[in-house]
Design an enzyme around this catalytic site. Sequence first.
Site, PDB file in Angstrom:
ATOM      1  N   SER A 138       2.130  -3.604  -1.076  1.00 26.40           N
ATOM      2  CA  SER A 138       0.920  -3.280  -1.826  1.00 26.40           C
ATOM      3  C   SER A 138       0.407  -4.510  -2.586  1.00 26.40           C
ATOM      4  O   SER A 138       0.265  -5.594  -2.023  1.00 26.40           O
ATOM      5  CB  SER A 138       1.200  -2.105  -2.762  1.00 26.40           C
ATOM      6  OG  SER A 138       0.017  -1.609  -3.343  1.00 26.40           O
ATOM      7  N   HIS A 179       1.314   4.954   2.178  1.00 28.17           N
ATOM      8  CA  HIS A 179       1.378   3.710   1.410  1.00 28.17           C
ATOM      9  C   HIS A 179       2.768   3.492   0.822  1.00 28.17           C
ATOM     10  O   HIS A 179       3.230   2.357   0.727  1.00 28.17           O
ATOM     11  CB  HIS A 179       0.332   3.732   0.294  1.00 28.17           C
ATOM     12  CG  HIS A 179       0.159   2.405  -0.384  1.00 28.17           C
ATOM     13  ND1 HIS A 179      -0.355   1.301   0.266  1.00 28.17           N
ATOM     14  CD2 HIS A 179       0.457   1.990  -1.645  1.00 28.17           C
ATOM     15  CE1 HIS A 179      -0.386   0.268  -0.570  1.00 28.17           C
ATOM     16  NE2 HIS A 179       0.109   0.662  -1.726  1.00 28.17           N
ATOM     17  N   ASP A 229      -1.392   5.254   6.006  1.00 27.18           N
ATOM     18  CA  ASP A 229      -1.740   4.822   4.651  1.00 27.18           C
ATOM     19  C   ASP A 229      -3.188   5.206   4.340  1.00 27.18           C
ATOM     20  O   ASP A 229      -4.112   4.799   5.037  1.00 27.18           O
ATOM     21  CB  ASP A 229      -1.561   3.302   4.532  1.00 27.18           C
ATOM     22  CG  ASP A 229      -1.614   2.813   3.090  1.00 27.18           C
ATOM     23  OD1 ASP A 229      -2.111   3.553   2.222  1.00 27.18           O
ATOM     24  OD2 ASP A 229      -1.155   1.685   2.844  1.00 27.18           O
TER      25      ASP A 229
END
Length: 212
Positions: free
Chosen positions: A43, A190, A163
Amino acid sequence: MSASGVNTKTLEEVVTFDQYDEPLIEFMANLPENEKVVFVGHSLGGFNLSFAMEKFPEKISLAIFVTAFLPDMVPPPSYMLEKLMEISPAIKDGWQGVVSSTGRYEAFMKATAFSLASNEDLTLQTLLRRPGSLFLESLSKANKFTNERFGSVLRDYVVCTEDLLVIPPFQRFMIEHNEVKEVMEIPGDHMAIVSRPKELTQCILELARKHA
């Protein structure tokens, strides 16, 4: 990172990305010269990984980005983050709410980052959350990454195909703007470390065996 996890600093003490990144940079600086690491960034952690690559390329044998922001070397470091927000205003509004710990946190995370996770994992994440920042202004003023340093580190990418936050087309957009050695895919959201831990671990180990 500063003001994250067990780090005792508060967000008010961490104004810039450099301050946020201090624990990682200190760790890398103290790493013996004859040792190298395989770094995994997830991320927004893709930015932390990228700055470590720029500062200590000789200490990183492989950088693995897991549905992570992978900066380009031409525009400022903030470009990819700004690009995603441009593509998806809903993500921009929701993410800014998430990092400031507003009441919308749990609903937004369930609809995006934790879409495949159990209710128990989402509840635990909600209880453990801390206020954060995207450090967008700081990233926009940071020096660009260089081909001589950042670009010299071998890069792999793990695409999480389910995601709903950093969406797969955008993950591939970042890959196309970088020299990535290998791309692997897993059917994770995610937070694949929560929803698909075995698949993600297998991917990381396989990439490390091949390229580190």
